[in-house]
Design an enzyme around this catalytic site. Structure first.
Site, PDB file in Angstrom:
ATOM      1  N   GLY A 135       0.662  -1.296  -0.008  1.00  0.00           N
ATOM      2  CA  GLY A 135       0.030  -0.222   0.046  1.00  0.00           C
ATOM      3  C   GLY A 135       0.935   1.059   0.188  1.00  0.00           C
ATOM      4  O   GLY A 135       1.530   1.326  -0.902  1.00  0.00           O
ATOM      5  N   GLU A 136       0.692   2.178   0.989  1.00  0.00           N
ATOM      6  CA  GLU A 136       1.496   3.136   1.093  1.00  0.00           C
ATOM      7  C   GLU A 136       2.084   3.472   2.468  1.00  0.00           C
ATOM      8  O   GLU A 136       1.408   3.614   3.299  1.00  0.00           O
ATOM      9  CB  GLU A 136       0.576   4.675   0.705  1.00  0.00           C
ATOM     10  CG  GLU A 136       1.125   5.894   0.391  1.00  0.00           C
ATOM     11  CD  GLU A 136       2.242   5.858  -0.694  1.00  0.00           C
ATOM     12  OE1 GLU A 136       2.147   5.492  -1.689  1.00  0.00           O
ATOM     13  OE2 GLU A 136       3.235   6.189  -0.212  1.00  0.00           O
ATOM     14  N   CYS A 196       6.009  -5.474   0.008  1.00  0.00           N
ATOM     15  CA  CYS A 196       5.797  -4.185  -0.537  1.00  0.00           C
ATOM     16  C   CYS A 196       6.067  -3.026   0.733  1.00  0.00           C
ATOM     17  O   CYS A 196       6.911  -3.028   1.284  1.00  0.00           O
ATOM     18  CB  CYS A 196       5.025  -3.971  -1.554  1.00  0.00           C
ATOM     19  SG  CYS A 196       5.430  -2.865  -2.771  1.00  0.00           S
ATOM     20  N   ILE A 236       5.076  -3.143  -7.678  1.00  0.00           N
ATOM     21  CA  ILE A 236       4.496  -1.817  -8.166  1.00  0.00           C
ATOM     22  C   ILE A 236       4.963  -0.901  -7.326  1.00  0.00           C
ATOM     23  O   ILE A 236       4.904  -0.971  -5.926  1.00  0.00           O
ATOM     24  CB  ILE A 236       2.888  -1.926  -7.889  1.00  0.00           C
ATOM     25  CG1 ILE A 236       2.333  -3.179  -8.545  1.00  0.00           C
ATOM     26  CG2 ILE A 236       2.267  -0.584  -8.196  1.00  0.00           C
ATOM     27  CD1 ILE A 236       0.786  -3.573  -8.506  1.00  0.00           C
ATOM     28  N   HIS A 291       4.394  -8.480  -4.698  1.00  0.00           N
ATOM     29  CA  HIS A 291       3.080  -8.517  -4.209  1.00  0.00           C
ATOM     30  C   HIS A 291       2.662  -9.971  -4.347  1.00  0.00           C
ATOM     31  O   HIS A 291       1.652 -10.236  -5.456  1.00  0.00           O
ATOM     32  CB  HIS A 291       2.243  -7.463  -4.810  1.00  0.00           C
ATOM     33  CG  HIS A 291       2.286  -6.256  -4.471  1.00  0.00           C
ATOM     34  ND1 HIS A 291       1.851  -5.790  -3.367  1.00  0.00           N
ATOM     35  CD2 HIS A 291       2.975  -5.247  -5.077  1.00  0.00           C
ATOM     36  CE1 HIS A 291       2.006  -4.410  -3.218  1.00  0.00           C
ATOM     37  NE2 HIS A 291       2.569  -4.140  -4.235  1.00  0.00           N
ATOM     38  N   GLU A 340       0.376 -11.417  -3.120  1.00  0.00           N
ATOM     39  CA  GLU A 340      -1.104 -11.644  -2.856  1.00  0.00           C
ATOM     40  C   GLU A 340      -1.770 -11.071  -3.997  1.00  0.00           C
ATOM     41  O   GLU A 340      -3.196 -11.285  -4.065  1.00  0.00           O
ATOM     42  CB  GLU A 340      -1.346 -10.586  -1.577  1.00  0.00           C
ATOM     43  CG  GLU A 340      -1.273  -9.266  -1.747  1.00  0.00           C
ATOM     44  CD  GLU A 340       0.197  -8.734  -1.589  1.00  0.00           C
ATOM     45  OE1 GLU A 340       1.071  -9.518  -1.748  1.00  0.00           O
ATOM     46  OE2 GLU A 340       0.262  -7.296  -1.443  1.00  0.00           O
TER      47      GLU A 340
HETATM   48  N1  GLN Z   1       5.574   2.908  -2.965  1.00  0.00           N
HETATM   49  C1  GLN Z   1       4.936   2.500  -1.821  1.00  0.00           C
HETATM   50  C2  GLN Z   1       5.698   3.162  -0.651  1.00  0.00           C
HETATM   51  O1  GLN Z   1       6.645   3.470  -0.555  1.00  0.00           O
HETATM   52  C3  GLN Z   1       4.993   0.910  -1.792  1.00  0.00           C
HETATM   53  C4  GLN Z   1       4.032   0.484  -2.804  1.00  0.00           C
HETATM   54  C5  GLN Z   1       3.478  -0.919  -2.785  1.00  0.00           C
HETATM   55  O2  GLN Z   1       3.242  -1.389  -1.502  1.00  0.00           O
HETATM   56  N2  GLN Z   1       2.970  -1.415  -3.913  1.00  0.00           N
HETATM   57  O3  GLN Z   1       4.949   2.837   0.386  1.00  0.00           O
END
Ligand code: GLN
Length: 202
Positions: free
Chosen positions: A46-47, A78, A135, A171, A173
């Site tokens: 995610g972020e 990620c 991603i 990912h 998942e």
């Molecule tokens: N770029 C995101 C971050 O820095 C991570 C990207 C992702 O989980 N697909 O949090």
């Protein structure tokens, strides 16, 4: 075994689905009591900055760190891996849990438009590679002693493990290939078995 998915932000549903598909009851973790009740935890992509902010706001951050330090098995993907890391090279002010001895370069493989897929090989998977989806993926910058590299992409570690913590730049998942989730569960079972045998030996 109760397997939680840290469900604050990111691809929560996809981890819940993967855990369900491999025959375990997934638990959506969004508060401290639920976090206290699980035997293992998936941390989604995610972020990472948003997740960190919300985990702190909801009072989960410190308990999360304590539980992982106490040995809660974690499979982070990620952004989840960024949260576990020792630090972020290109965002040094970003707070992390510092429970996995790797450092990270955020978005190290490029922006959203540079998302890509790659075949990964590791012993556990035999001849059938794992199709990994990257991603805005974090690039592992350094790996500390004792951290095992399970898979590389172009010579860079993308899947690592230290004791009961496993983390991926990509990912798993988001695919229908659940072998890495299974690997995680099997690794926990092996560690539990070892701990039991050690206790008997004492
Ligand atoms: N770029 C995101 C971050 O820095 C991570 C990207 C992702 O989980 N697909 O949090």
């Amino acid at each position: 075994m109760r397997i939680g998915v840290l469900g604050i932000q990111g691809d929560i549903q996809e981890h819940l689905r993967a855990i369900n598909k491999i025959g375990h009851e997934p638990v959506w973790v969004k508060d401290v009591p639920t976090l206290e009740s699980v035997d293992a935890l998936a941390m989604p992509g995610g972020e990472s900055t948003t997740m960190t902010k919300l985990l702190k706001r909801f009072g989960i951050w410190d308990t999360l760190r304590e539980r992982i330090v106490d040995g809660l098995p974690v499979f982070a993907t990620c952004a989840g891996m960024i949260l576990l890391s020792e630090g972020v090279e290109n965002y040094p002010a970003q707070d992390t849990l510092r429970v996995l001895d790797v450092t990270i370069e955020r978005n190290g493989y490029g922006r959203q438009a540079n998302s890509f897929e790659a075949d990964l090989y590791m012993n556990y998977l035999g001849d059938v590679p794992f199709r990994a989806i990257f991603i805005r993926a974090p690039k592992i910058y350094s790996v500390g002693e004792g951290v095992e590299v399970l898979a590389n992409y172009n010579g860079v570690p993308v899947l690592v493990r230290h004791k009961s913590i496993m983390a991926a730049s990509f990912h798993p998942e988001l695919t229908s290939d659940f072998r890495l989730h299974m690997y995680f569960i099997e690794a926990i079972a092996r560690l539990n078995e070892e701990a039991r045998t050690e206790k008997q030996d004492v």
